[in-house]
Design a protein around this motif. Structure first.
Motif, short mmCIF file in Angstrom:
data_model
loop_
_atom_site.label_atom_id
_atom_site.label_comp_id
_atom_site.label_asym_id
_atom_site.label_seq_id
_atom_site.Cartn_x
_atom_site.Cartn_y
_atom_site.Cartn_z
N ASN A 176 0.87 -1.17 0.00
CA ASN A 176 0.00 0.00 0.00
C ASN A 176 0.91 1.22 0.00
N GLU A 177 0.39 2.37 0.33
CA GLU A 177 1.22 3.58 0.27
C GLU A 177 2.31 3.60 1.35
N ASP A 194 -6.55 -6.25 2.52
CA ASP A 194 -7.77 -6.48 1.73
C ASP A 194 -8.92 -7.05 2.55
N ASN A 195 -8.67 -7.29 3.84
CA ASN A 195 -9.69 -7.89 4.72
C ASN A 195 -10.25 -9.18 4.11
N PHE A 196 -9.32 -10.03 3.67
CA PHE A 196 -9.66 -11.29 3.01
C PHE A 196 -8.56 -12.29 3.34
N ASP A 197 -8.90 -13.47 3.79
CA ASP A 197 -7.90 -14.46 4.20
C ASP A 197 -7.41 -15.25 2.99
N GLN A 252 8.98 -15.09 2.85
CA GLN A 252 8.45 -13.89 2.21
C GLN A 252 6.99 -14.13 1.77
N ALA A 253 6.73 -15.29 1.19
CA ALA A 253 5.37 -15.59 0.71
C ALA A 253 4.38 -15.57 1.88
N LYS A 254 4.75 -16.15 3.00
CA LYS A 254 3.86 -16.15 4.17
C LYS A 254 3.57 -14.71 4.60
N LEU A 255 4.61 -13.88 4.64
CA LEU A 255 4.41 -12.49 5.04
C LEU A 255 3.56 -11.74 4.01
N VAL A 256 3.82 -11.95 2.73
CA VAL A 256 3.04 -11.29 1.67
C VAL A 256 1.57 -11.68 1.79
N ILE A 257 1.30 -12.95 1.98
CA ILE A 257 -0.09 -13.41 2.14
C ILE A 257 -0.73 -12.78 3.38
#
Length: 195
Positions: free
Chosen positions: A32-33, A127-130, A115-120
């Motif tokens: 995000n920003e 996004d308020n989405f799991d 990194q992938a775990k953190l990105v997810i």
């Protein structure tokens, strides 16, 4: 994600930590920003302006060349790195996304799994989405995967962007032609063993 300035700093520090030492961010990811990954090799201006990296690669090359809409489809990204294209596939309406990234093996300890775990986690919060309920990352080399056990859904499309040269590093494979053949065998297995 956190609202206090201390929490914001801690999150950026987590992102930065996964780009230090033996780890590095291959994909420029602007969450995000406030939060983004940084390259150790080039400035952010260069890192984020490259057309063949990160969201620019998705927008300029992947998305325009998809053979069909991803809505309701199952995606496989071989060499998924930090999972950015898995997130994008779900945002485009994919039902489920698998990523293959052998980053937790002794040969490929590059931190991409972390990194992938953190990105997810970060995109799930933003996004308020799991996303973790729609994404599965398999931390194995592609030729070591039992596709019947690990990939339980019919795969509709496979991304294999910039992956062939990594397969040649495997002890069992000698040449680029052997790697290409092995990779095609694995893709064939996916097509025949998934529902």
């Amino acid at each position: 994600i956190g609202s206090t300035s201390e929490q914001l700093v801690q999150l950026q520090q987590k992102i930065d930590k996964l780009g230090q030492g033996k780890y590095w961010w291959y994909q420029p990811i602007q969450f995000n920003e406030k939060y983004k990954t940084h390259s150790r090799k080039v400035s952010d201006k260069i890192f984020y302006s490259r057309k063949t990296f990160g969201i620019n690669k998705w927008n300029n090359y992947v998305k325009p060349n998809l053979p069909f809409d991803l809505k309701g489809k199952v995606v496989l990204d071989v060499g998924c790195n930090a999972g950015l294209f898995l997130i994008q596939a779900i945002k485009e309406g994919a039902e489920f996304a698998y990523g293959i990234e052998p980053s937790d093996s002794h040969k490929f300890d590059n931190g991409f799994d972390k990194q992938a775990k953190l990105v997810i986690d970060i995109f799930s919060e933003i996004d308020n989405f799991d996303y973790s309920k729609k994404i599965k990352i398999i931390n194995k080399e592609i030729h070591n995967i039992d596709f019947e056990k690990e990939i339980k859904r019919k795969v509709d499309i496979t991304f294999a962007l910039n992956v062939l040269y990594w397969i040649t590093f495997s002890d069992e494979l000698g040449s680029i032609l052997d790697a290409k053949k092995e990779f095609q065998n694995c893709i064939d297995k996916i097509q025949t063993t998934s529902d």
